[in-house]
Design a protein around this motif. Structure first.
Motif, PDB file in Angstrom:
ATOM      1  N   GLU A 264       0.835  -1.204   0.000  1.00 33.07           N
ATOM      2  CA  GLU A 264       0.000   0.000   0.000  1.00 33.07           C
ATOM      3  C   GLU A 264       0.867   1.251   0.000  1.00 33.07           C
ATOM      4  OE1 GLU A 264      -2.718   0.192   3.254  1.00 33.07           O
ATOM      5  OE2 GLU A 264      -3.631  -1.715   2.658  1.00 33.07           O
ATOM      6  N   GLN A 265       2.101   1.062   0.431  1.00 31.96           N
ATOM      7  CA  GLN A 265       2.984   2.200   0.574  1.00 31.96           C
ATOM      8  C   GLN A 265       4.314   1.836  -0.077  1.00 31.96           C
ATOM      9  OE1 GLN A 265       3.888   3.027   4.673  1.00 31.96           O
ATOM     10  NE2 GLN A 265       3.345   5.163   4.487  1.00 31.96           N
ATOM     11  N   THR A 266       4.999   2.822  -0.633  1.00 28.05           N
ATOM     12  CA  THR A 266       6.334   2.537  -1.158  1.00 28.05           C
ATOM     13  C   THR A 266       7.358   2.902  -0.085  1.00 28.05           C
ATOM     14  OG1 THR A 266       6.651   4.756  -2.025  1.00 28.05           O
ATOM     15  CG2 THR A 266       5.604   3.164  -3.480  1.00 28.05           C
ATOM     16  N   TRP A 267       8.577   2.428  -0.284  1.00 28.23           N
ATOM     17  CA  TRP A 267       9.635   2.755   0.673  1.00 28.23           C
ATOM     18  C   TRP A 267       9.792   4.266   0.782  1.00 28.23           C
ATOM     19  CZ3 TRP A 267      11.198  -0.187   4.266  1.00 28.23           C
ATOM     20  CH2 TRP A 267      11.244  -1.563   4.088  1.00 28.23           C
ATOM     21  N   ASN A 268       9.735   4.948  -0.368  1.00 28.64           N
ATOM     22  CA  ASN A 268       9.938   6.397  -0.328  1.00 28.64           C
ATOM     23  C   ASN A 268       8.860   7.110   0.467  1.00 28.64           C
ATOM     24  OD1 ASN A 268      12.348   6.480  -1.641  1.00 28.64           O
ATOM     25  ND2 ASN A 268      11.422   6.562  -3.677  1.00 28.64           N
ATOM     26  N   GLU A 269       7.633   6.628   0.319  1.00 32.16           N
ATOM     27  CA  GLU A 269       6.538   7.220   1.092  1.00 32.16           C
ATOM     28  C   GLU A 269       6.763   7.016   2.582  1.00 32.16           C
ATOM     29  OE1 GLU A 269       2.964   6.754  -2.194  1.00 32.16           O
ATOM     30  OE2 GLU A 269       3.212   5.268  -0.610  1.00 32.16           O
ATOM     31  N   LEU A 270       7.186   5.805   2.899  1.00 27.71           N
ATOM     32  CA  LEU A 270       7.418   5.482   4.308  1.00 27.71           C
ATOM     33  C   LEU A 270       8.534   6.360   4.875  1.00 27.71           C
ATOM     34  CD1 LEU A 270       6.928   3.480   6.742  1.00 27.71           C
ATOM     35  CD2 LEU A 270       8.857   2.208   5.843  1.00 27.71           C
ATOM     36  N   LEU A 271       9.633   6.450   4.135  1.00 25.64           N
ATOM     37  CA  LEU A 271      10.791   7.191   4.646  1.00 25.64           C
ATOM     38  C   LEU A 271      10.517   8.693   4.726  1.00 25.64           C
ATOM     39  CD1 LEU A 271      13.762   5.300   2.960  1.00 25.64           C
ATOM     40  CD2 LEU A 271      12.832   5.030   5.259  1.00 25.64           C
ATOM     41  N   GLN A 272       9.627   9.167   3.846  1.00 23.92           N
ATOM     42  CA  GLN A 272       9.278  10.589   3.905  1.00 23.92           C
ATOM     43  C   GLN A 272       8.636  10.972   5.234  1.00 23.92           C
ATOM     44  OE1 GLN A 272       6.915  11.849   0.503  1.00 23.92           O
ATOM     45  NE2 GLN A 272       8.825  11.780  -0.672  1.00 23.92           N
ATOM     46  N   ASP A 273       7.912  10.016   5.807  1.00 25.62           N
ATOM     47  CA  ASP A 273       7.249  10.277   7.095  1.00 25.62           C
ATOM     48  C   ASP A 273       8.190  10.093   8.272  1.00 25.62           C
ATOM     49  OD1 ASP A 273       4.920  10.784   5.801  1.00 25.62           O
ATOM     50  OD2 ASP A 273       4.154   8.742   5.993  1.00 25.62           O
ATOM     51  N   MET A 274       9.407   9.637   7.994  1.00 20.28           N
ATOM     52  CA  MET A 274      10.346   9.374   9.086  1.00 20.28           C
ATOM     53  C   MET A 274      11.437  10.449   9.095  1.00 20.28           C
ATOM     54  SD  MET A 274      10.549   5.205   8.777  1.00 20.28           S
ATOM     55  CE  MET A 274      11.183   4.921  10.421  1.00 20.28           C
ATOM     56  N   THR A 275      12.220  10.467  10.151  1.00 19.61           N
ATOM     57  CA  THR A 275      13.286  11.458  10.267  1.00 19.61           C
ATOM     58  C   THR A 275      14.631  10.782  10.088  1.00 19.61           C
ATOM     59  OG1 THR A 275      11.910  12.486  11.970  1.00 19.61           O
ATOM     60  CG2 THR A 275      14.160  13.324  11.730  1.00 19.61           C
ATOM     61  N   LEU A 276      15.416  11.333   9.197  1.00 18.31           N
ATOM     62  CA  LEU A 276      16.772  10.812   9.011  1.00 18.31           C
ATOM     63  C   LEU A 276      17.603  11.248  10.222  1.00 18.31           C
ATOM     64  CD1 LEU A 276      18.970   9.499   7.150  1.00 18.31           C
ATOM     65  CD2 LEU A 276      19.342  11.778   6.237  1.00 18.31           C
ATOM     66  N   ILE A 277      18.040  10.289  11.024  1.00 21.50           N
ATOM     67  CA  ILE A 277      18.762  10.699  12.232  1.00 21.50           C
ATOM     68  C   ILE A 277      20.246  10.363  12.172  1.00 21.50           C
ATOM     69  CG2 ILE A 277      16.751  10.614  13.744  1.00 21.50           C
ATOM     70  CD1 ILE A 277      17.765   7.949  14.813  1.00 21.50           C
ATOM     71  N   TRP A 278      20.630   9.575  11.212  1.00 25.61           N
ATOM     72  CA  TRP A 278      22.053   9.272  11.091  1.00 25.61           C
ATOM     73  C   TRP A 278      22.375   8.847   9.677  1.00 25.61           C
ATOM     74  CZ3 TRP A 278      25.212   5.210   9.743  1.00 25.61           C
ATOM     75  CH2 TRP A 278      26.566   5.343  10.093  1.00 25.61           C
ATOM     76  N   GLU A 279      23.534   9.287   9.185  1.00 25.49           N
ATOM     77  CA  GLU A 279      23.967   8.888   7.856  1.00 25.49           C
ATOM     78  C   GLU A 279      25.466   8.657   7.875  1.00 25.49           C
ATOM     79  OE1 GLU A 279      22.345  10.370   3.494  1.00 25.49           O
ATOM     80  OE2 GLU A 279      22.688  11.794   5.091  1.00 25.49           O
TER      81      GLU A 279
END
Ligand SMILES: [Zn+2]
Length: 218
Positions: A202-217
């Motif tokens: 129902e959701q793509t990875w990009n949609e999911l990650l958009q709702d999340m916060t990048l906290i480390w890279e």
């Protein structure tokens, strides 16, 4: 040879990935995948996502968790997804009172150790669990990255039984090492629903990650 419709192939793909189809079907699907990029892409994706295990770090229910981890080792293919769904159901029951803790810089920190592994620190009070995934291969801006998803939950903190469950005193932050974290490129914080992405699409990875916060890279 008559062309097989993509929709038929799509229906067969989960079985094909699990390798529970007849030789004839296998051959037919294999032939189609060689000529059809769209189906090939779906196949690759399915192959990967079906093997994604989810891990749950739960301070108060460690025993249950251990049992589950032990079980997880024996699982293969499609049954992993089934088990994830089952475990999610069990955990959502256990965490009836659970409440995701919103991200804040003061509360959470990802720390990189010398060996490249990542440790998640939580500096708040009264949390009972955290959800964390193994690194997952995701395409972000055209690049393949391994991401781990994480979030913490406050559970029975406000319930009448909270005193029974609450740990007395904690020394320092609550910590755990992210699984297989030396290959992780990025860590995202936020509530995630892998069922939506993996099982139901129902959701793509990009949609999911958009709702999340990048906290480390890395
Ligand atoms: Zn096709």
């Amino acid at each position: 040879m008559k062309e097989v419709k993509c929709t038929i192939i799509q229906d067969l793909l989960p079985l094909y990935v699990d390798d529970v189809v007849s030789e004839d079907t296998k051959e037919m699907v294999g032939r189609h995948l060689k000529t059809c990029q769209a189906c090939q892409k779906d196949y690759e994706q399915m192959k990967e996502t079906l093997y994604v295990p989810i891990e749950n770090n739960v301070t108060l229910f460690e025993k249950l968790n251990k049992k589950w981890n032990h079980k997880k080792m024996k699982l293969i293919g499609g049954s992993v997804v089934m088990t994830i769904l089952l475990c999610l159901a069990v955990f959502s029951y256990v965490f009836h009172y659970q409440n995701p803790i919103p991200y804040s810089k003061d509360l959470f920190e990802i720390e990189e150790k010398e060996d490249g592994s990542l440790v998640s620190n939580y500096f708040g009070e009264s949390h009972a669990g955290s959800y964390i995934t193994h690194p997952m291969k995701v395409e972000i801006d055209g690049k393949i990255k391994f991401v781990s998803l994480v979030y913490y939950v406050e559970t029975i903190a406000n319930s009448p039984t909270s005193n029974f469950f609450r740990e007395d005193k904690r020394i320092g932050p609550e910590q755990f090492t992210l699984p297989d974290s030396n290959i992780v490129d990025a860590v995202y914080y936020g509530e995630f629903d892998l069922e939506k992405v993996i099982a139901t699409k129902e959701q793509t990875w990009n949609e999911l990650l958009q709702d999340m916060t990048l906290i480390w890279e890395r």
